[in-house]
Design an enzyme around this catalytic site. Structure first.
Site, mmCIF file in Angstrom:
data_model
loop_
_atom_site.group_PDB
_atom_site.id
_atom_site.type_symbol
_atom_site.label_atom_id
_atom_site.label_comp_id
_atom_site.label_asym_id
_atom_site.label_seq_id
_atom_site.Cartn_x
_atom_site.Cartn_y
_atom_site.Cartn_z
ATOM 1 N N LYS A 182 0.844 -1.195 0.000
ATOM 2 C CA LYS A 182 0.000 0.000 0.000
ATOM 3 C C LYS A 182 0.878 1.242 0.000
ATOM 4 O O LYS A 182 1.570 1.523 0.977
ATOM 5 C CB LYS A 182 -0.929 0.048 1.214
ATOM 6 C CG LYS A 182 -2.005 1.157 1.058
ATOM 7 C CD LYS A 182 -2.574 1.650 2.368
ATOM 8 C CE LYS A 182 -1.760 2.732 2.984
ATOM 9 N NZ LYS A 182 -1.852 4.043 2.277
ATOM 10 N N GLU A 256 10.278 0.952 10.518
ATOM 11 C CA GLU A 256 11.276 2.015 10.337
ATOM 12 C C GLU A 256 10.532 3.322 10.508
ATOM 13 O O GLU A 256 9.735 3.710 9.663
ATOM 14 C CB GLU A 256 11.940 1.901 8.959
ATOM 15 C CG GLU A 256 13.234 2.659 8.859
ATOM 16 C CD GLU A 256 13.047 4.038 8.247
ATOM 17 O OE1 GLU A 256 13.012 5.017 9.046
ATOM 18 O OE2 GLU A 256 12.919 4.141 7.036
ATOM 19 N N CYS A 290 13.441 10.669 7.294
ATOM 20 C CA CYS A 290 13.380 10.193 8.680
ATOM 21 C C CYS A 290 14.733 10.263 9.370
ATOM 22 O O CYS A 290 14.803 10.444 10.592
ATOM 23 C CB CYS A 290 12.835 8.769 8.717
ATOM 24 S SG CYS A 290 13.681 7.637 7.602
ATOM 25 N N GLU A 387 10.139 15.521 15.938
ATOM 26 C CA GLU A 387 10.472 15.417 14.518
ATOM 27 C C GLU A 387 9.617 16.396 13.723
ATOM 28 O O GLU A 387 8.387 16.331 13.759
ATOM 29 C CB GLU A 387 10.231 13.995 14.018
ATOM 30 C CG GLU A 387 10.667 13.799 12.581
ATOM 31 C CD GLU A 387 10.450 12.379 12.091
ATOM 32 O OE1 GLU A 387 11.310 11.876 11.344
ATOM 33 O OE2 GLU A 387 9.424 11.773 12.452
#
Length: 476
Positions: A182, A256, A290, A387
């Site tokens: 997906k 991850e 990331c 983040e």
């Protein structure tokens, strides 16, 4: 002297986009069971690129059933035969790389020179690399006769749509698994173009299936009882939910997730080289990375010199049309992400940090944010802890290596770090103490299919890439 650059746009004609796209299940494109659809938009212009089918639980069930039916024959092939398909896919990606790069930049917003010169070469390299492993699994260190798990359910993010697809599909196919993937809701087009490549490569029907949709589609895939392995790249918040959903089942899981990497510059580092590494660490792909070096830790004695050089370099960055080959920083991927970046940047100002951006004229349509650096940042500031996932850099200082380690490790994340120094002994001393899965020395954001990638703590677990990336798809 400042150079002026004439526009150098890449032609859109290399990547024609159909007005609508279906789901790719059992080797064929088909409409969704309920006929639902959503629009994918170019973030640089807000132009609707295409309408894409929205997969429901019924569609996910059909995709998993197709993958399950294809598994015995695919896993039963000799590794050398599976390798032929992977080599064929890799070569087709190379042949169609210009088309794929344009499509990626249109749908994602990233500069064409990044999708063309970084993403696509790495995508092909991952398929070539894992094609080489397909007939050598007995020598990978996971036993003399490692077996595939079955059906892999894979959910990928919007920041590197095609590269994250390669990271997941290539090792899954090499080890004999079948796949239901997906893609992210905002960037489905290159995954659907990859489905065409699978057909062009004569990949057996059902080996790769692609279902498009939003979080509900992803949840249906992750929770499906016919899925044997779940691989997810995305936010820590969603990753926690997936871990809870999979807990207590037989499904193998790799995550991850986010990061808040420290890029650490010592007083003996070459300033110009370090500045290039800092710029690449945080402004590459608009900071939608990331493992971005979003915290700059610079030794106090050279902080002023480094910051002056950094600001001079930031003033040369060109923000604008992602399809222009001169563009350094493209568009933010979505209005929702732009709101988050703005909110956190405003919080940095409210908490007392000093904000600076070079003078740059942002386009009037689309989603844009200027390259930004914050000084006077403390470890308590939100911009140093959370983040941001945008082109925003927080600068902190340190005096000793011990202080640098303490500040770098003061985060719930643990994905990556960078060390800039001329002393090899210091690099090794730092690397052994930093809690991060990937540590770069005198460089940043360098990726290679032979090298494992992954993190600790809230950055997830498991490794992708290299020999280590095979383990997640094997019953060892």
């Amino acid at each position: 002297m400042k150079f002026e650059y004439a526009p150098a746009p890449e032609s859109r004609s290399t990547a024609e986009i159909a007005p609508s796209h279906g789901l790719f299940i059992d080797g064929e494109f088909r409409p969704g069971a309920e006929g639902r659809a959503f629009k994918t938009v170019a973030p640089a212009t807000e132009e609707v690129l295409s309408e894409v089918a929205h997969a429901t639980a019924e569609d996910v069930d059909a995709a998993v059933a197709a993958a399950r039916a294809a598994f015995p024959a695919w896993s039963g092939l000799p590794g050398a035969e599976r390798a032929k398909y992977l080599f064929r896919i890799a070569r087709l990606i190379q042949e169609r790389s210009r088309e794929l790069a344009v499509l990626e930049s249109l749908d994602n917003g990233k500069p064409i020179r990044e999708s063309r010169d970084v993403d696509l070469p790495l995508v092909a390299a991952h398929f070539f690399y894992y094609a080489g492993w397909a007939d050598k699994l007995a020598h990978a260190g996971y036993g003399p006769d490692p077996r595939p798990l079955g059906v892999a359910g894979q959910v990928i993010p919007w920041n590197f749509p095609l590269l994250m697809l390669a990271w997941k599909i290539a090792p899954a196919l090499a080890t004999g698994n079948t796949v239901v993937l997906k893609p992210a809701e905002t960037t489905p087009l290159t995954a659907l173009r990859f489905a065409e490549i699978c057909r062009q490569a004569s990949l057996p029907p059902g080996v790769v299936n692609i279902v498009t949709g939003d979080g509900t589609t992803g949840a249906a895939l992750v929770g499906h009882p016919g899925v044997d392995k779940v691989a997810f790249t995305g936010s820590t918040e969603v990753g926690r939910g997936i871990a809870r959903a999979v807990a207590g089942t037989r499904k193998k899981l790799t995550l991850e997730l986010g990061g808040k990497a420290a890029n650490i510059v010592f007083d003996d580092a070459p300033v110009d080289q370090a500045v290039e590494g800092v710029v690449n660490g945080i402004f590459f792909n608009q900071g939608h990375v990331c493992c971005a070096g979003s915290r700059l830790l610079v030794q106090e004695s050279v902080a002023d010199e480094l910051l002056d050089a950094l600001k001079r370099r930031m003033a040369t960055l060109r923000v604008g049309d992602p399809l222009d080959k001169n563009t350094d920083i493209g568009a933010i991927n979505s209005p929702e992400q732009l709101v988050r970046i703005r909110d956190l940047a405003d919080a940095g100002v409210a908490e007392g940090a000093e904000r600076w951006s070079p003078a740059c004229e942002l386009p009037t349509s689309g989603y844009w944010f200027p390259p930004t650096v914050f000084t006077g940042v403390s470890q308590a500031h939100r911009i140093a802890r959370e983040e941001i996932f945008g082109p925003v850099l927080s600068v902190l200082t340190f005096r000793t290596p011990e202080e640098a380690v303490a500040k770098a490790n003061n985060t719930p994340y643990g994905l990556s770090a960078g060390i800039w120094t001329e002393k090899g002994s210091r690099i090794l001393w730092m690397a052994s103490r930093l809690r991060a899965g990937v540590i770069w020395s005198n460089t940043f954001n360098k990726f290679d299919p032979t090298s494992p990638f992954g993190g600790y703590q809230e950055s997830g677990y498991g490794r992708e890439g290299g020999r280590h990336g095979l383990e997640a798809y094997l019953d060892v």
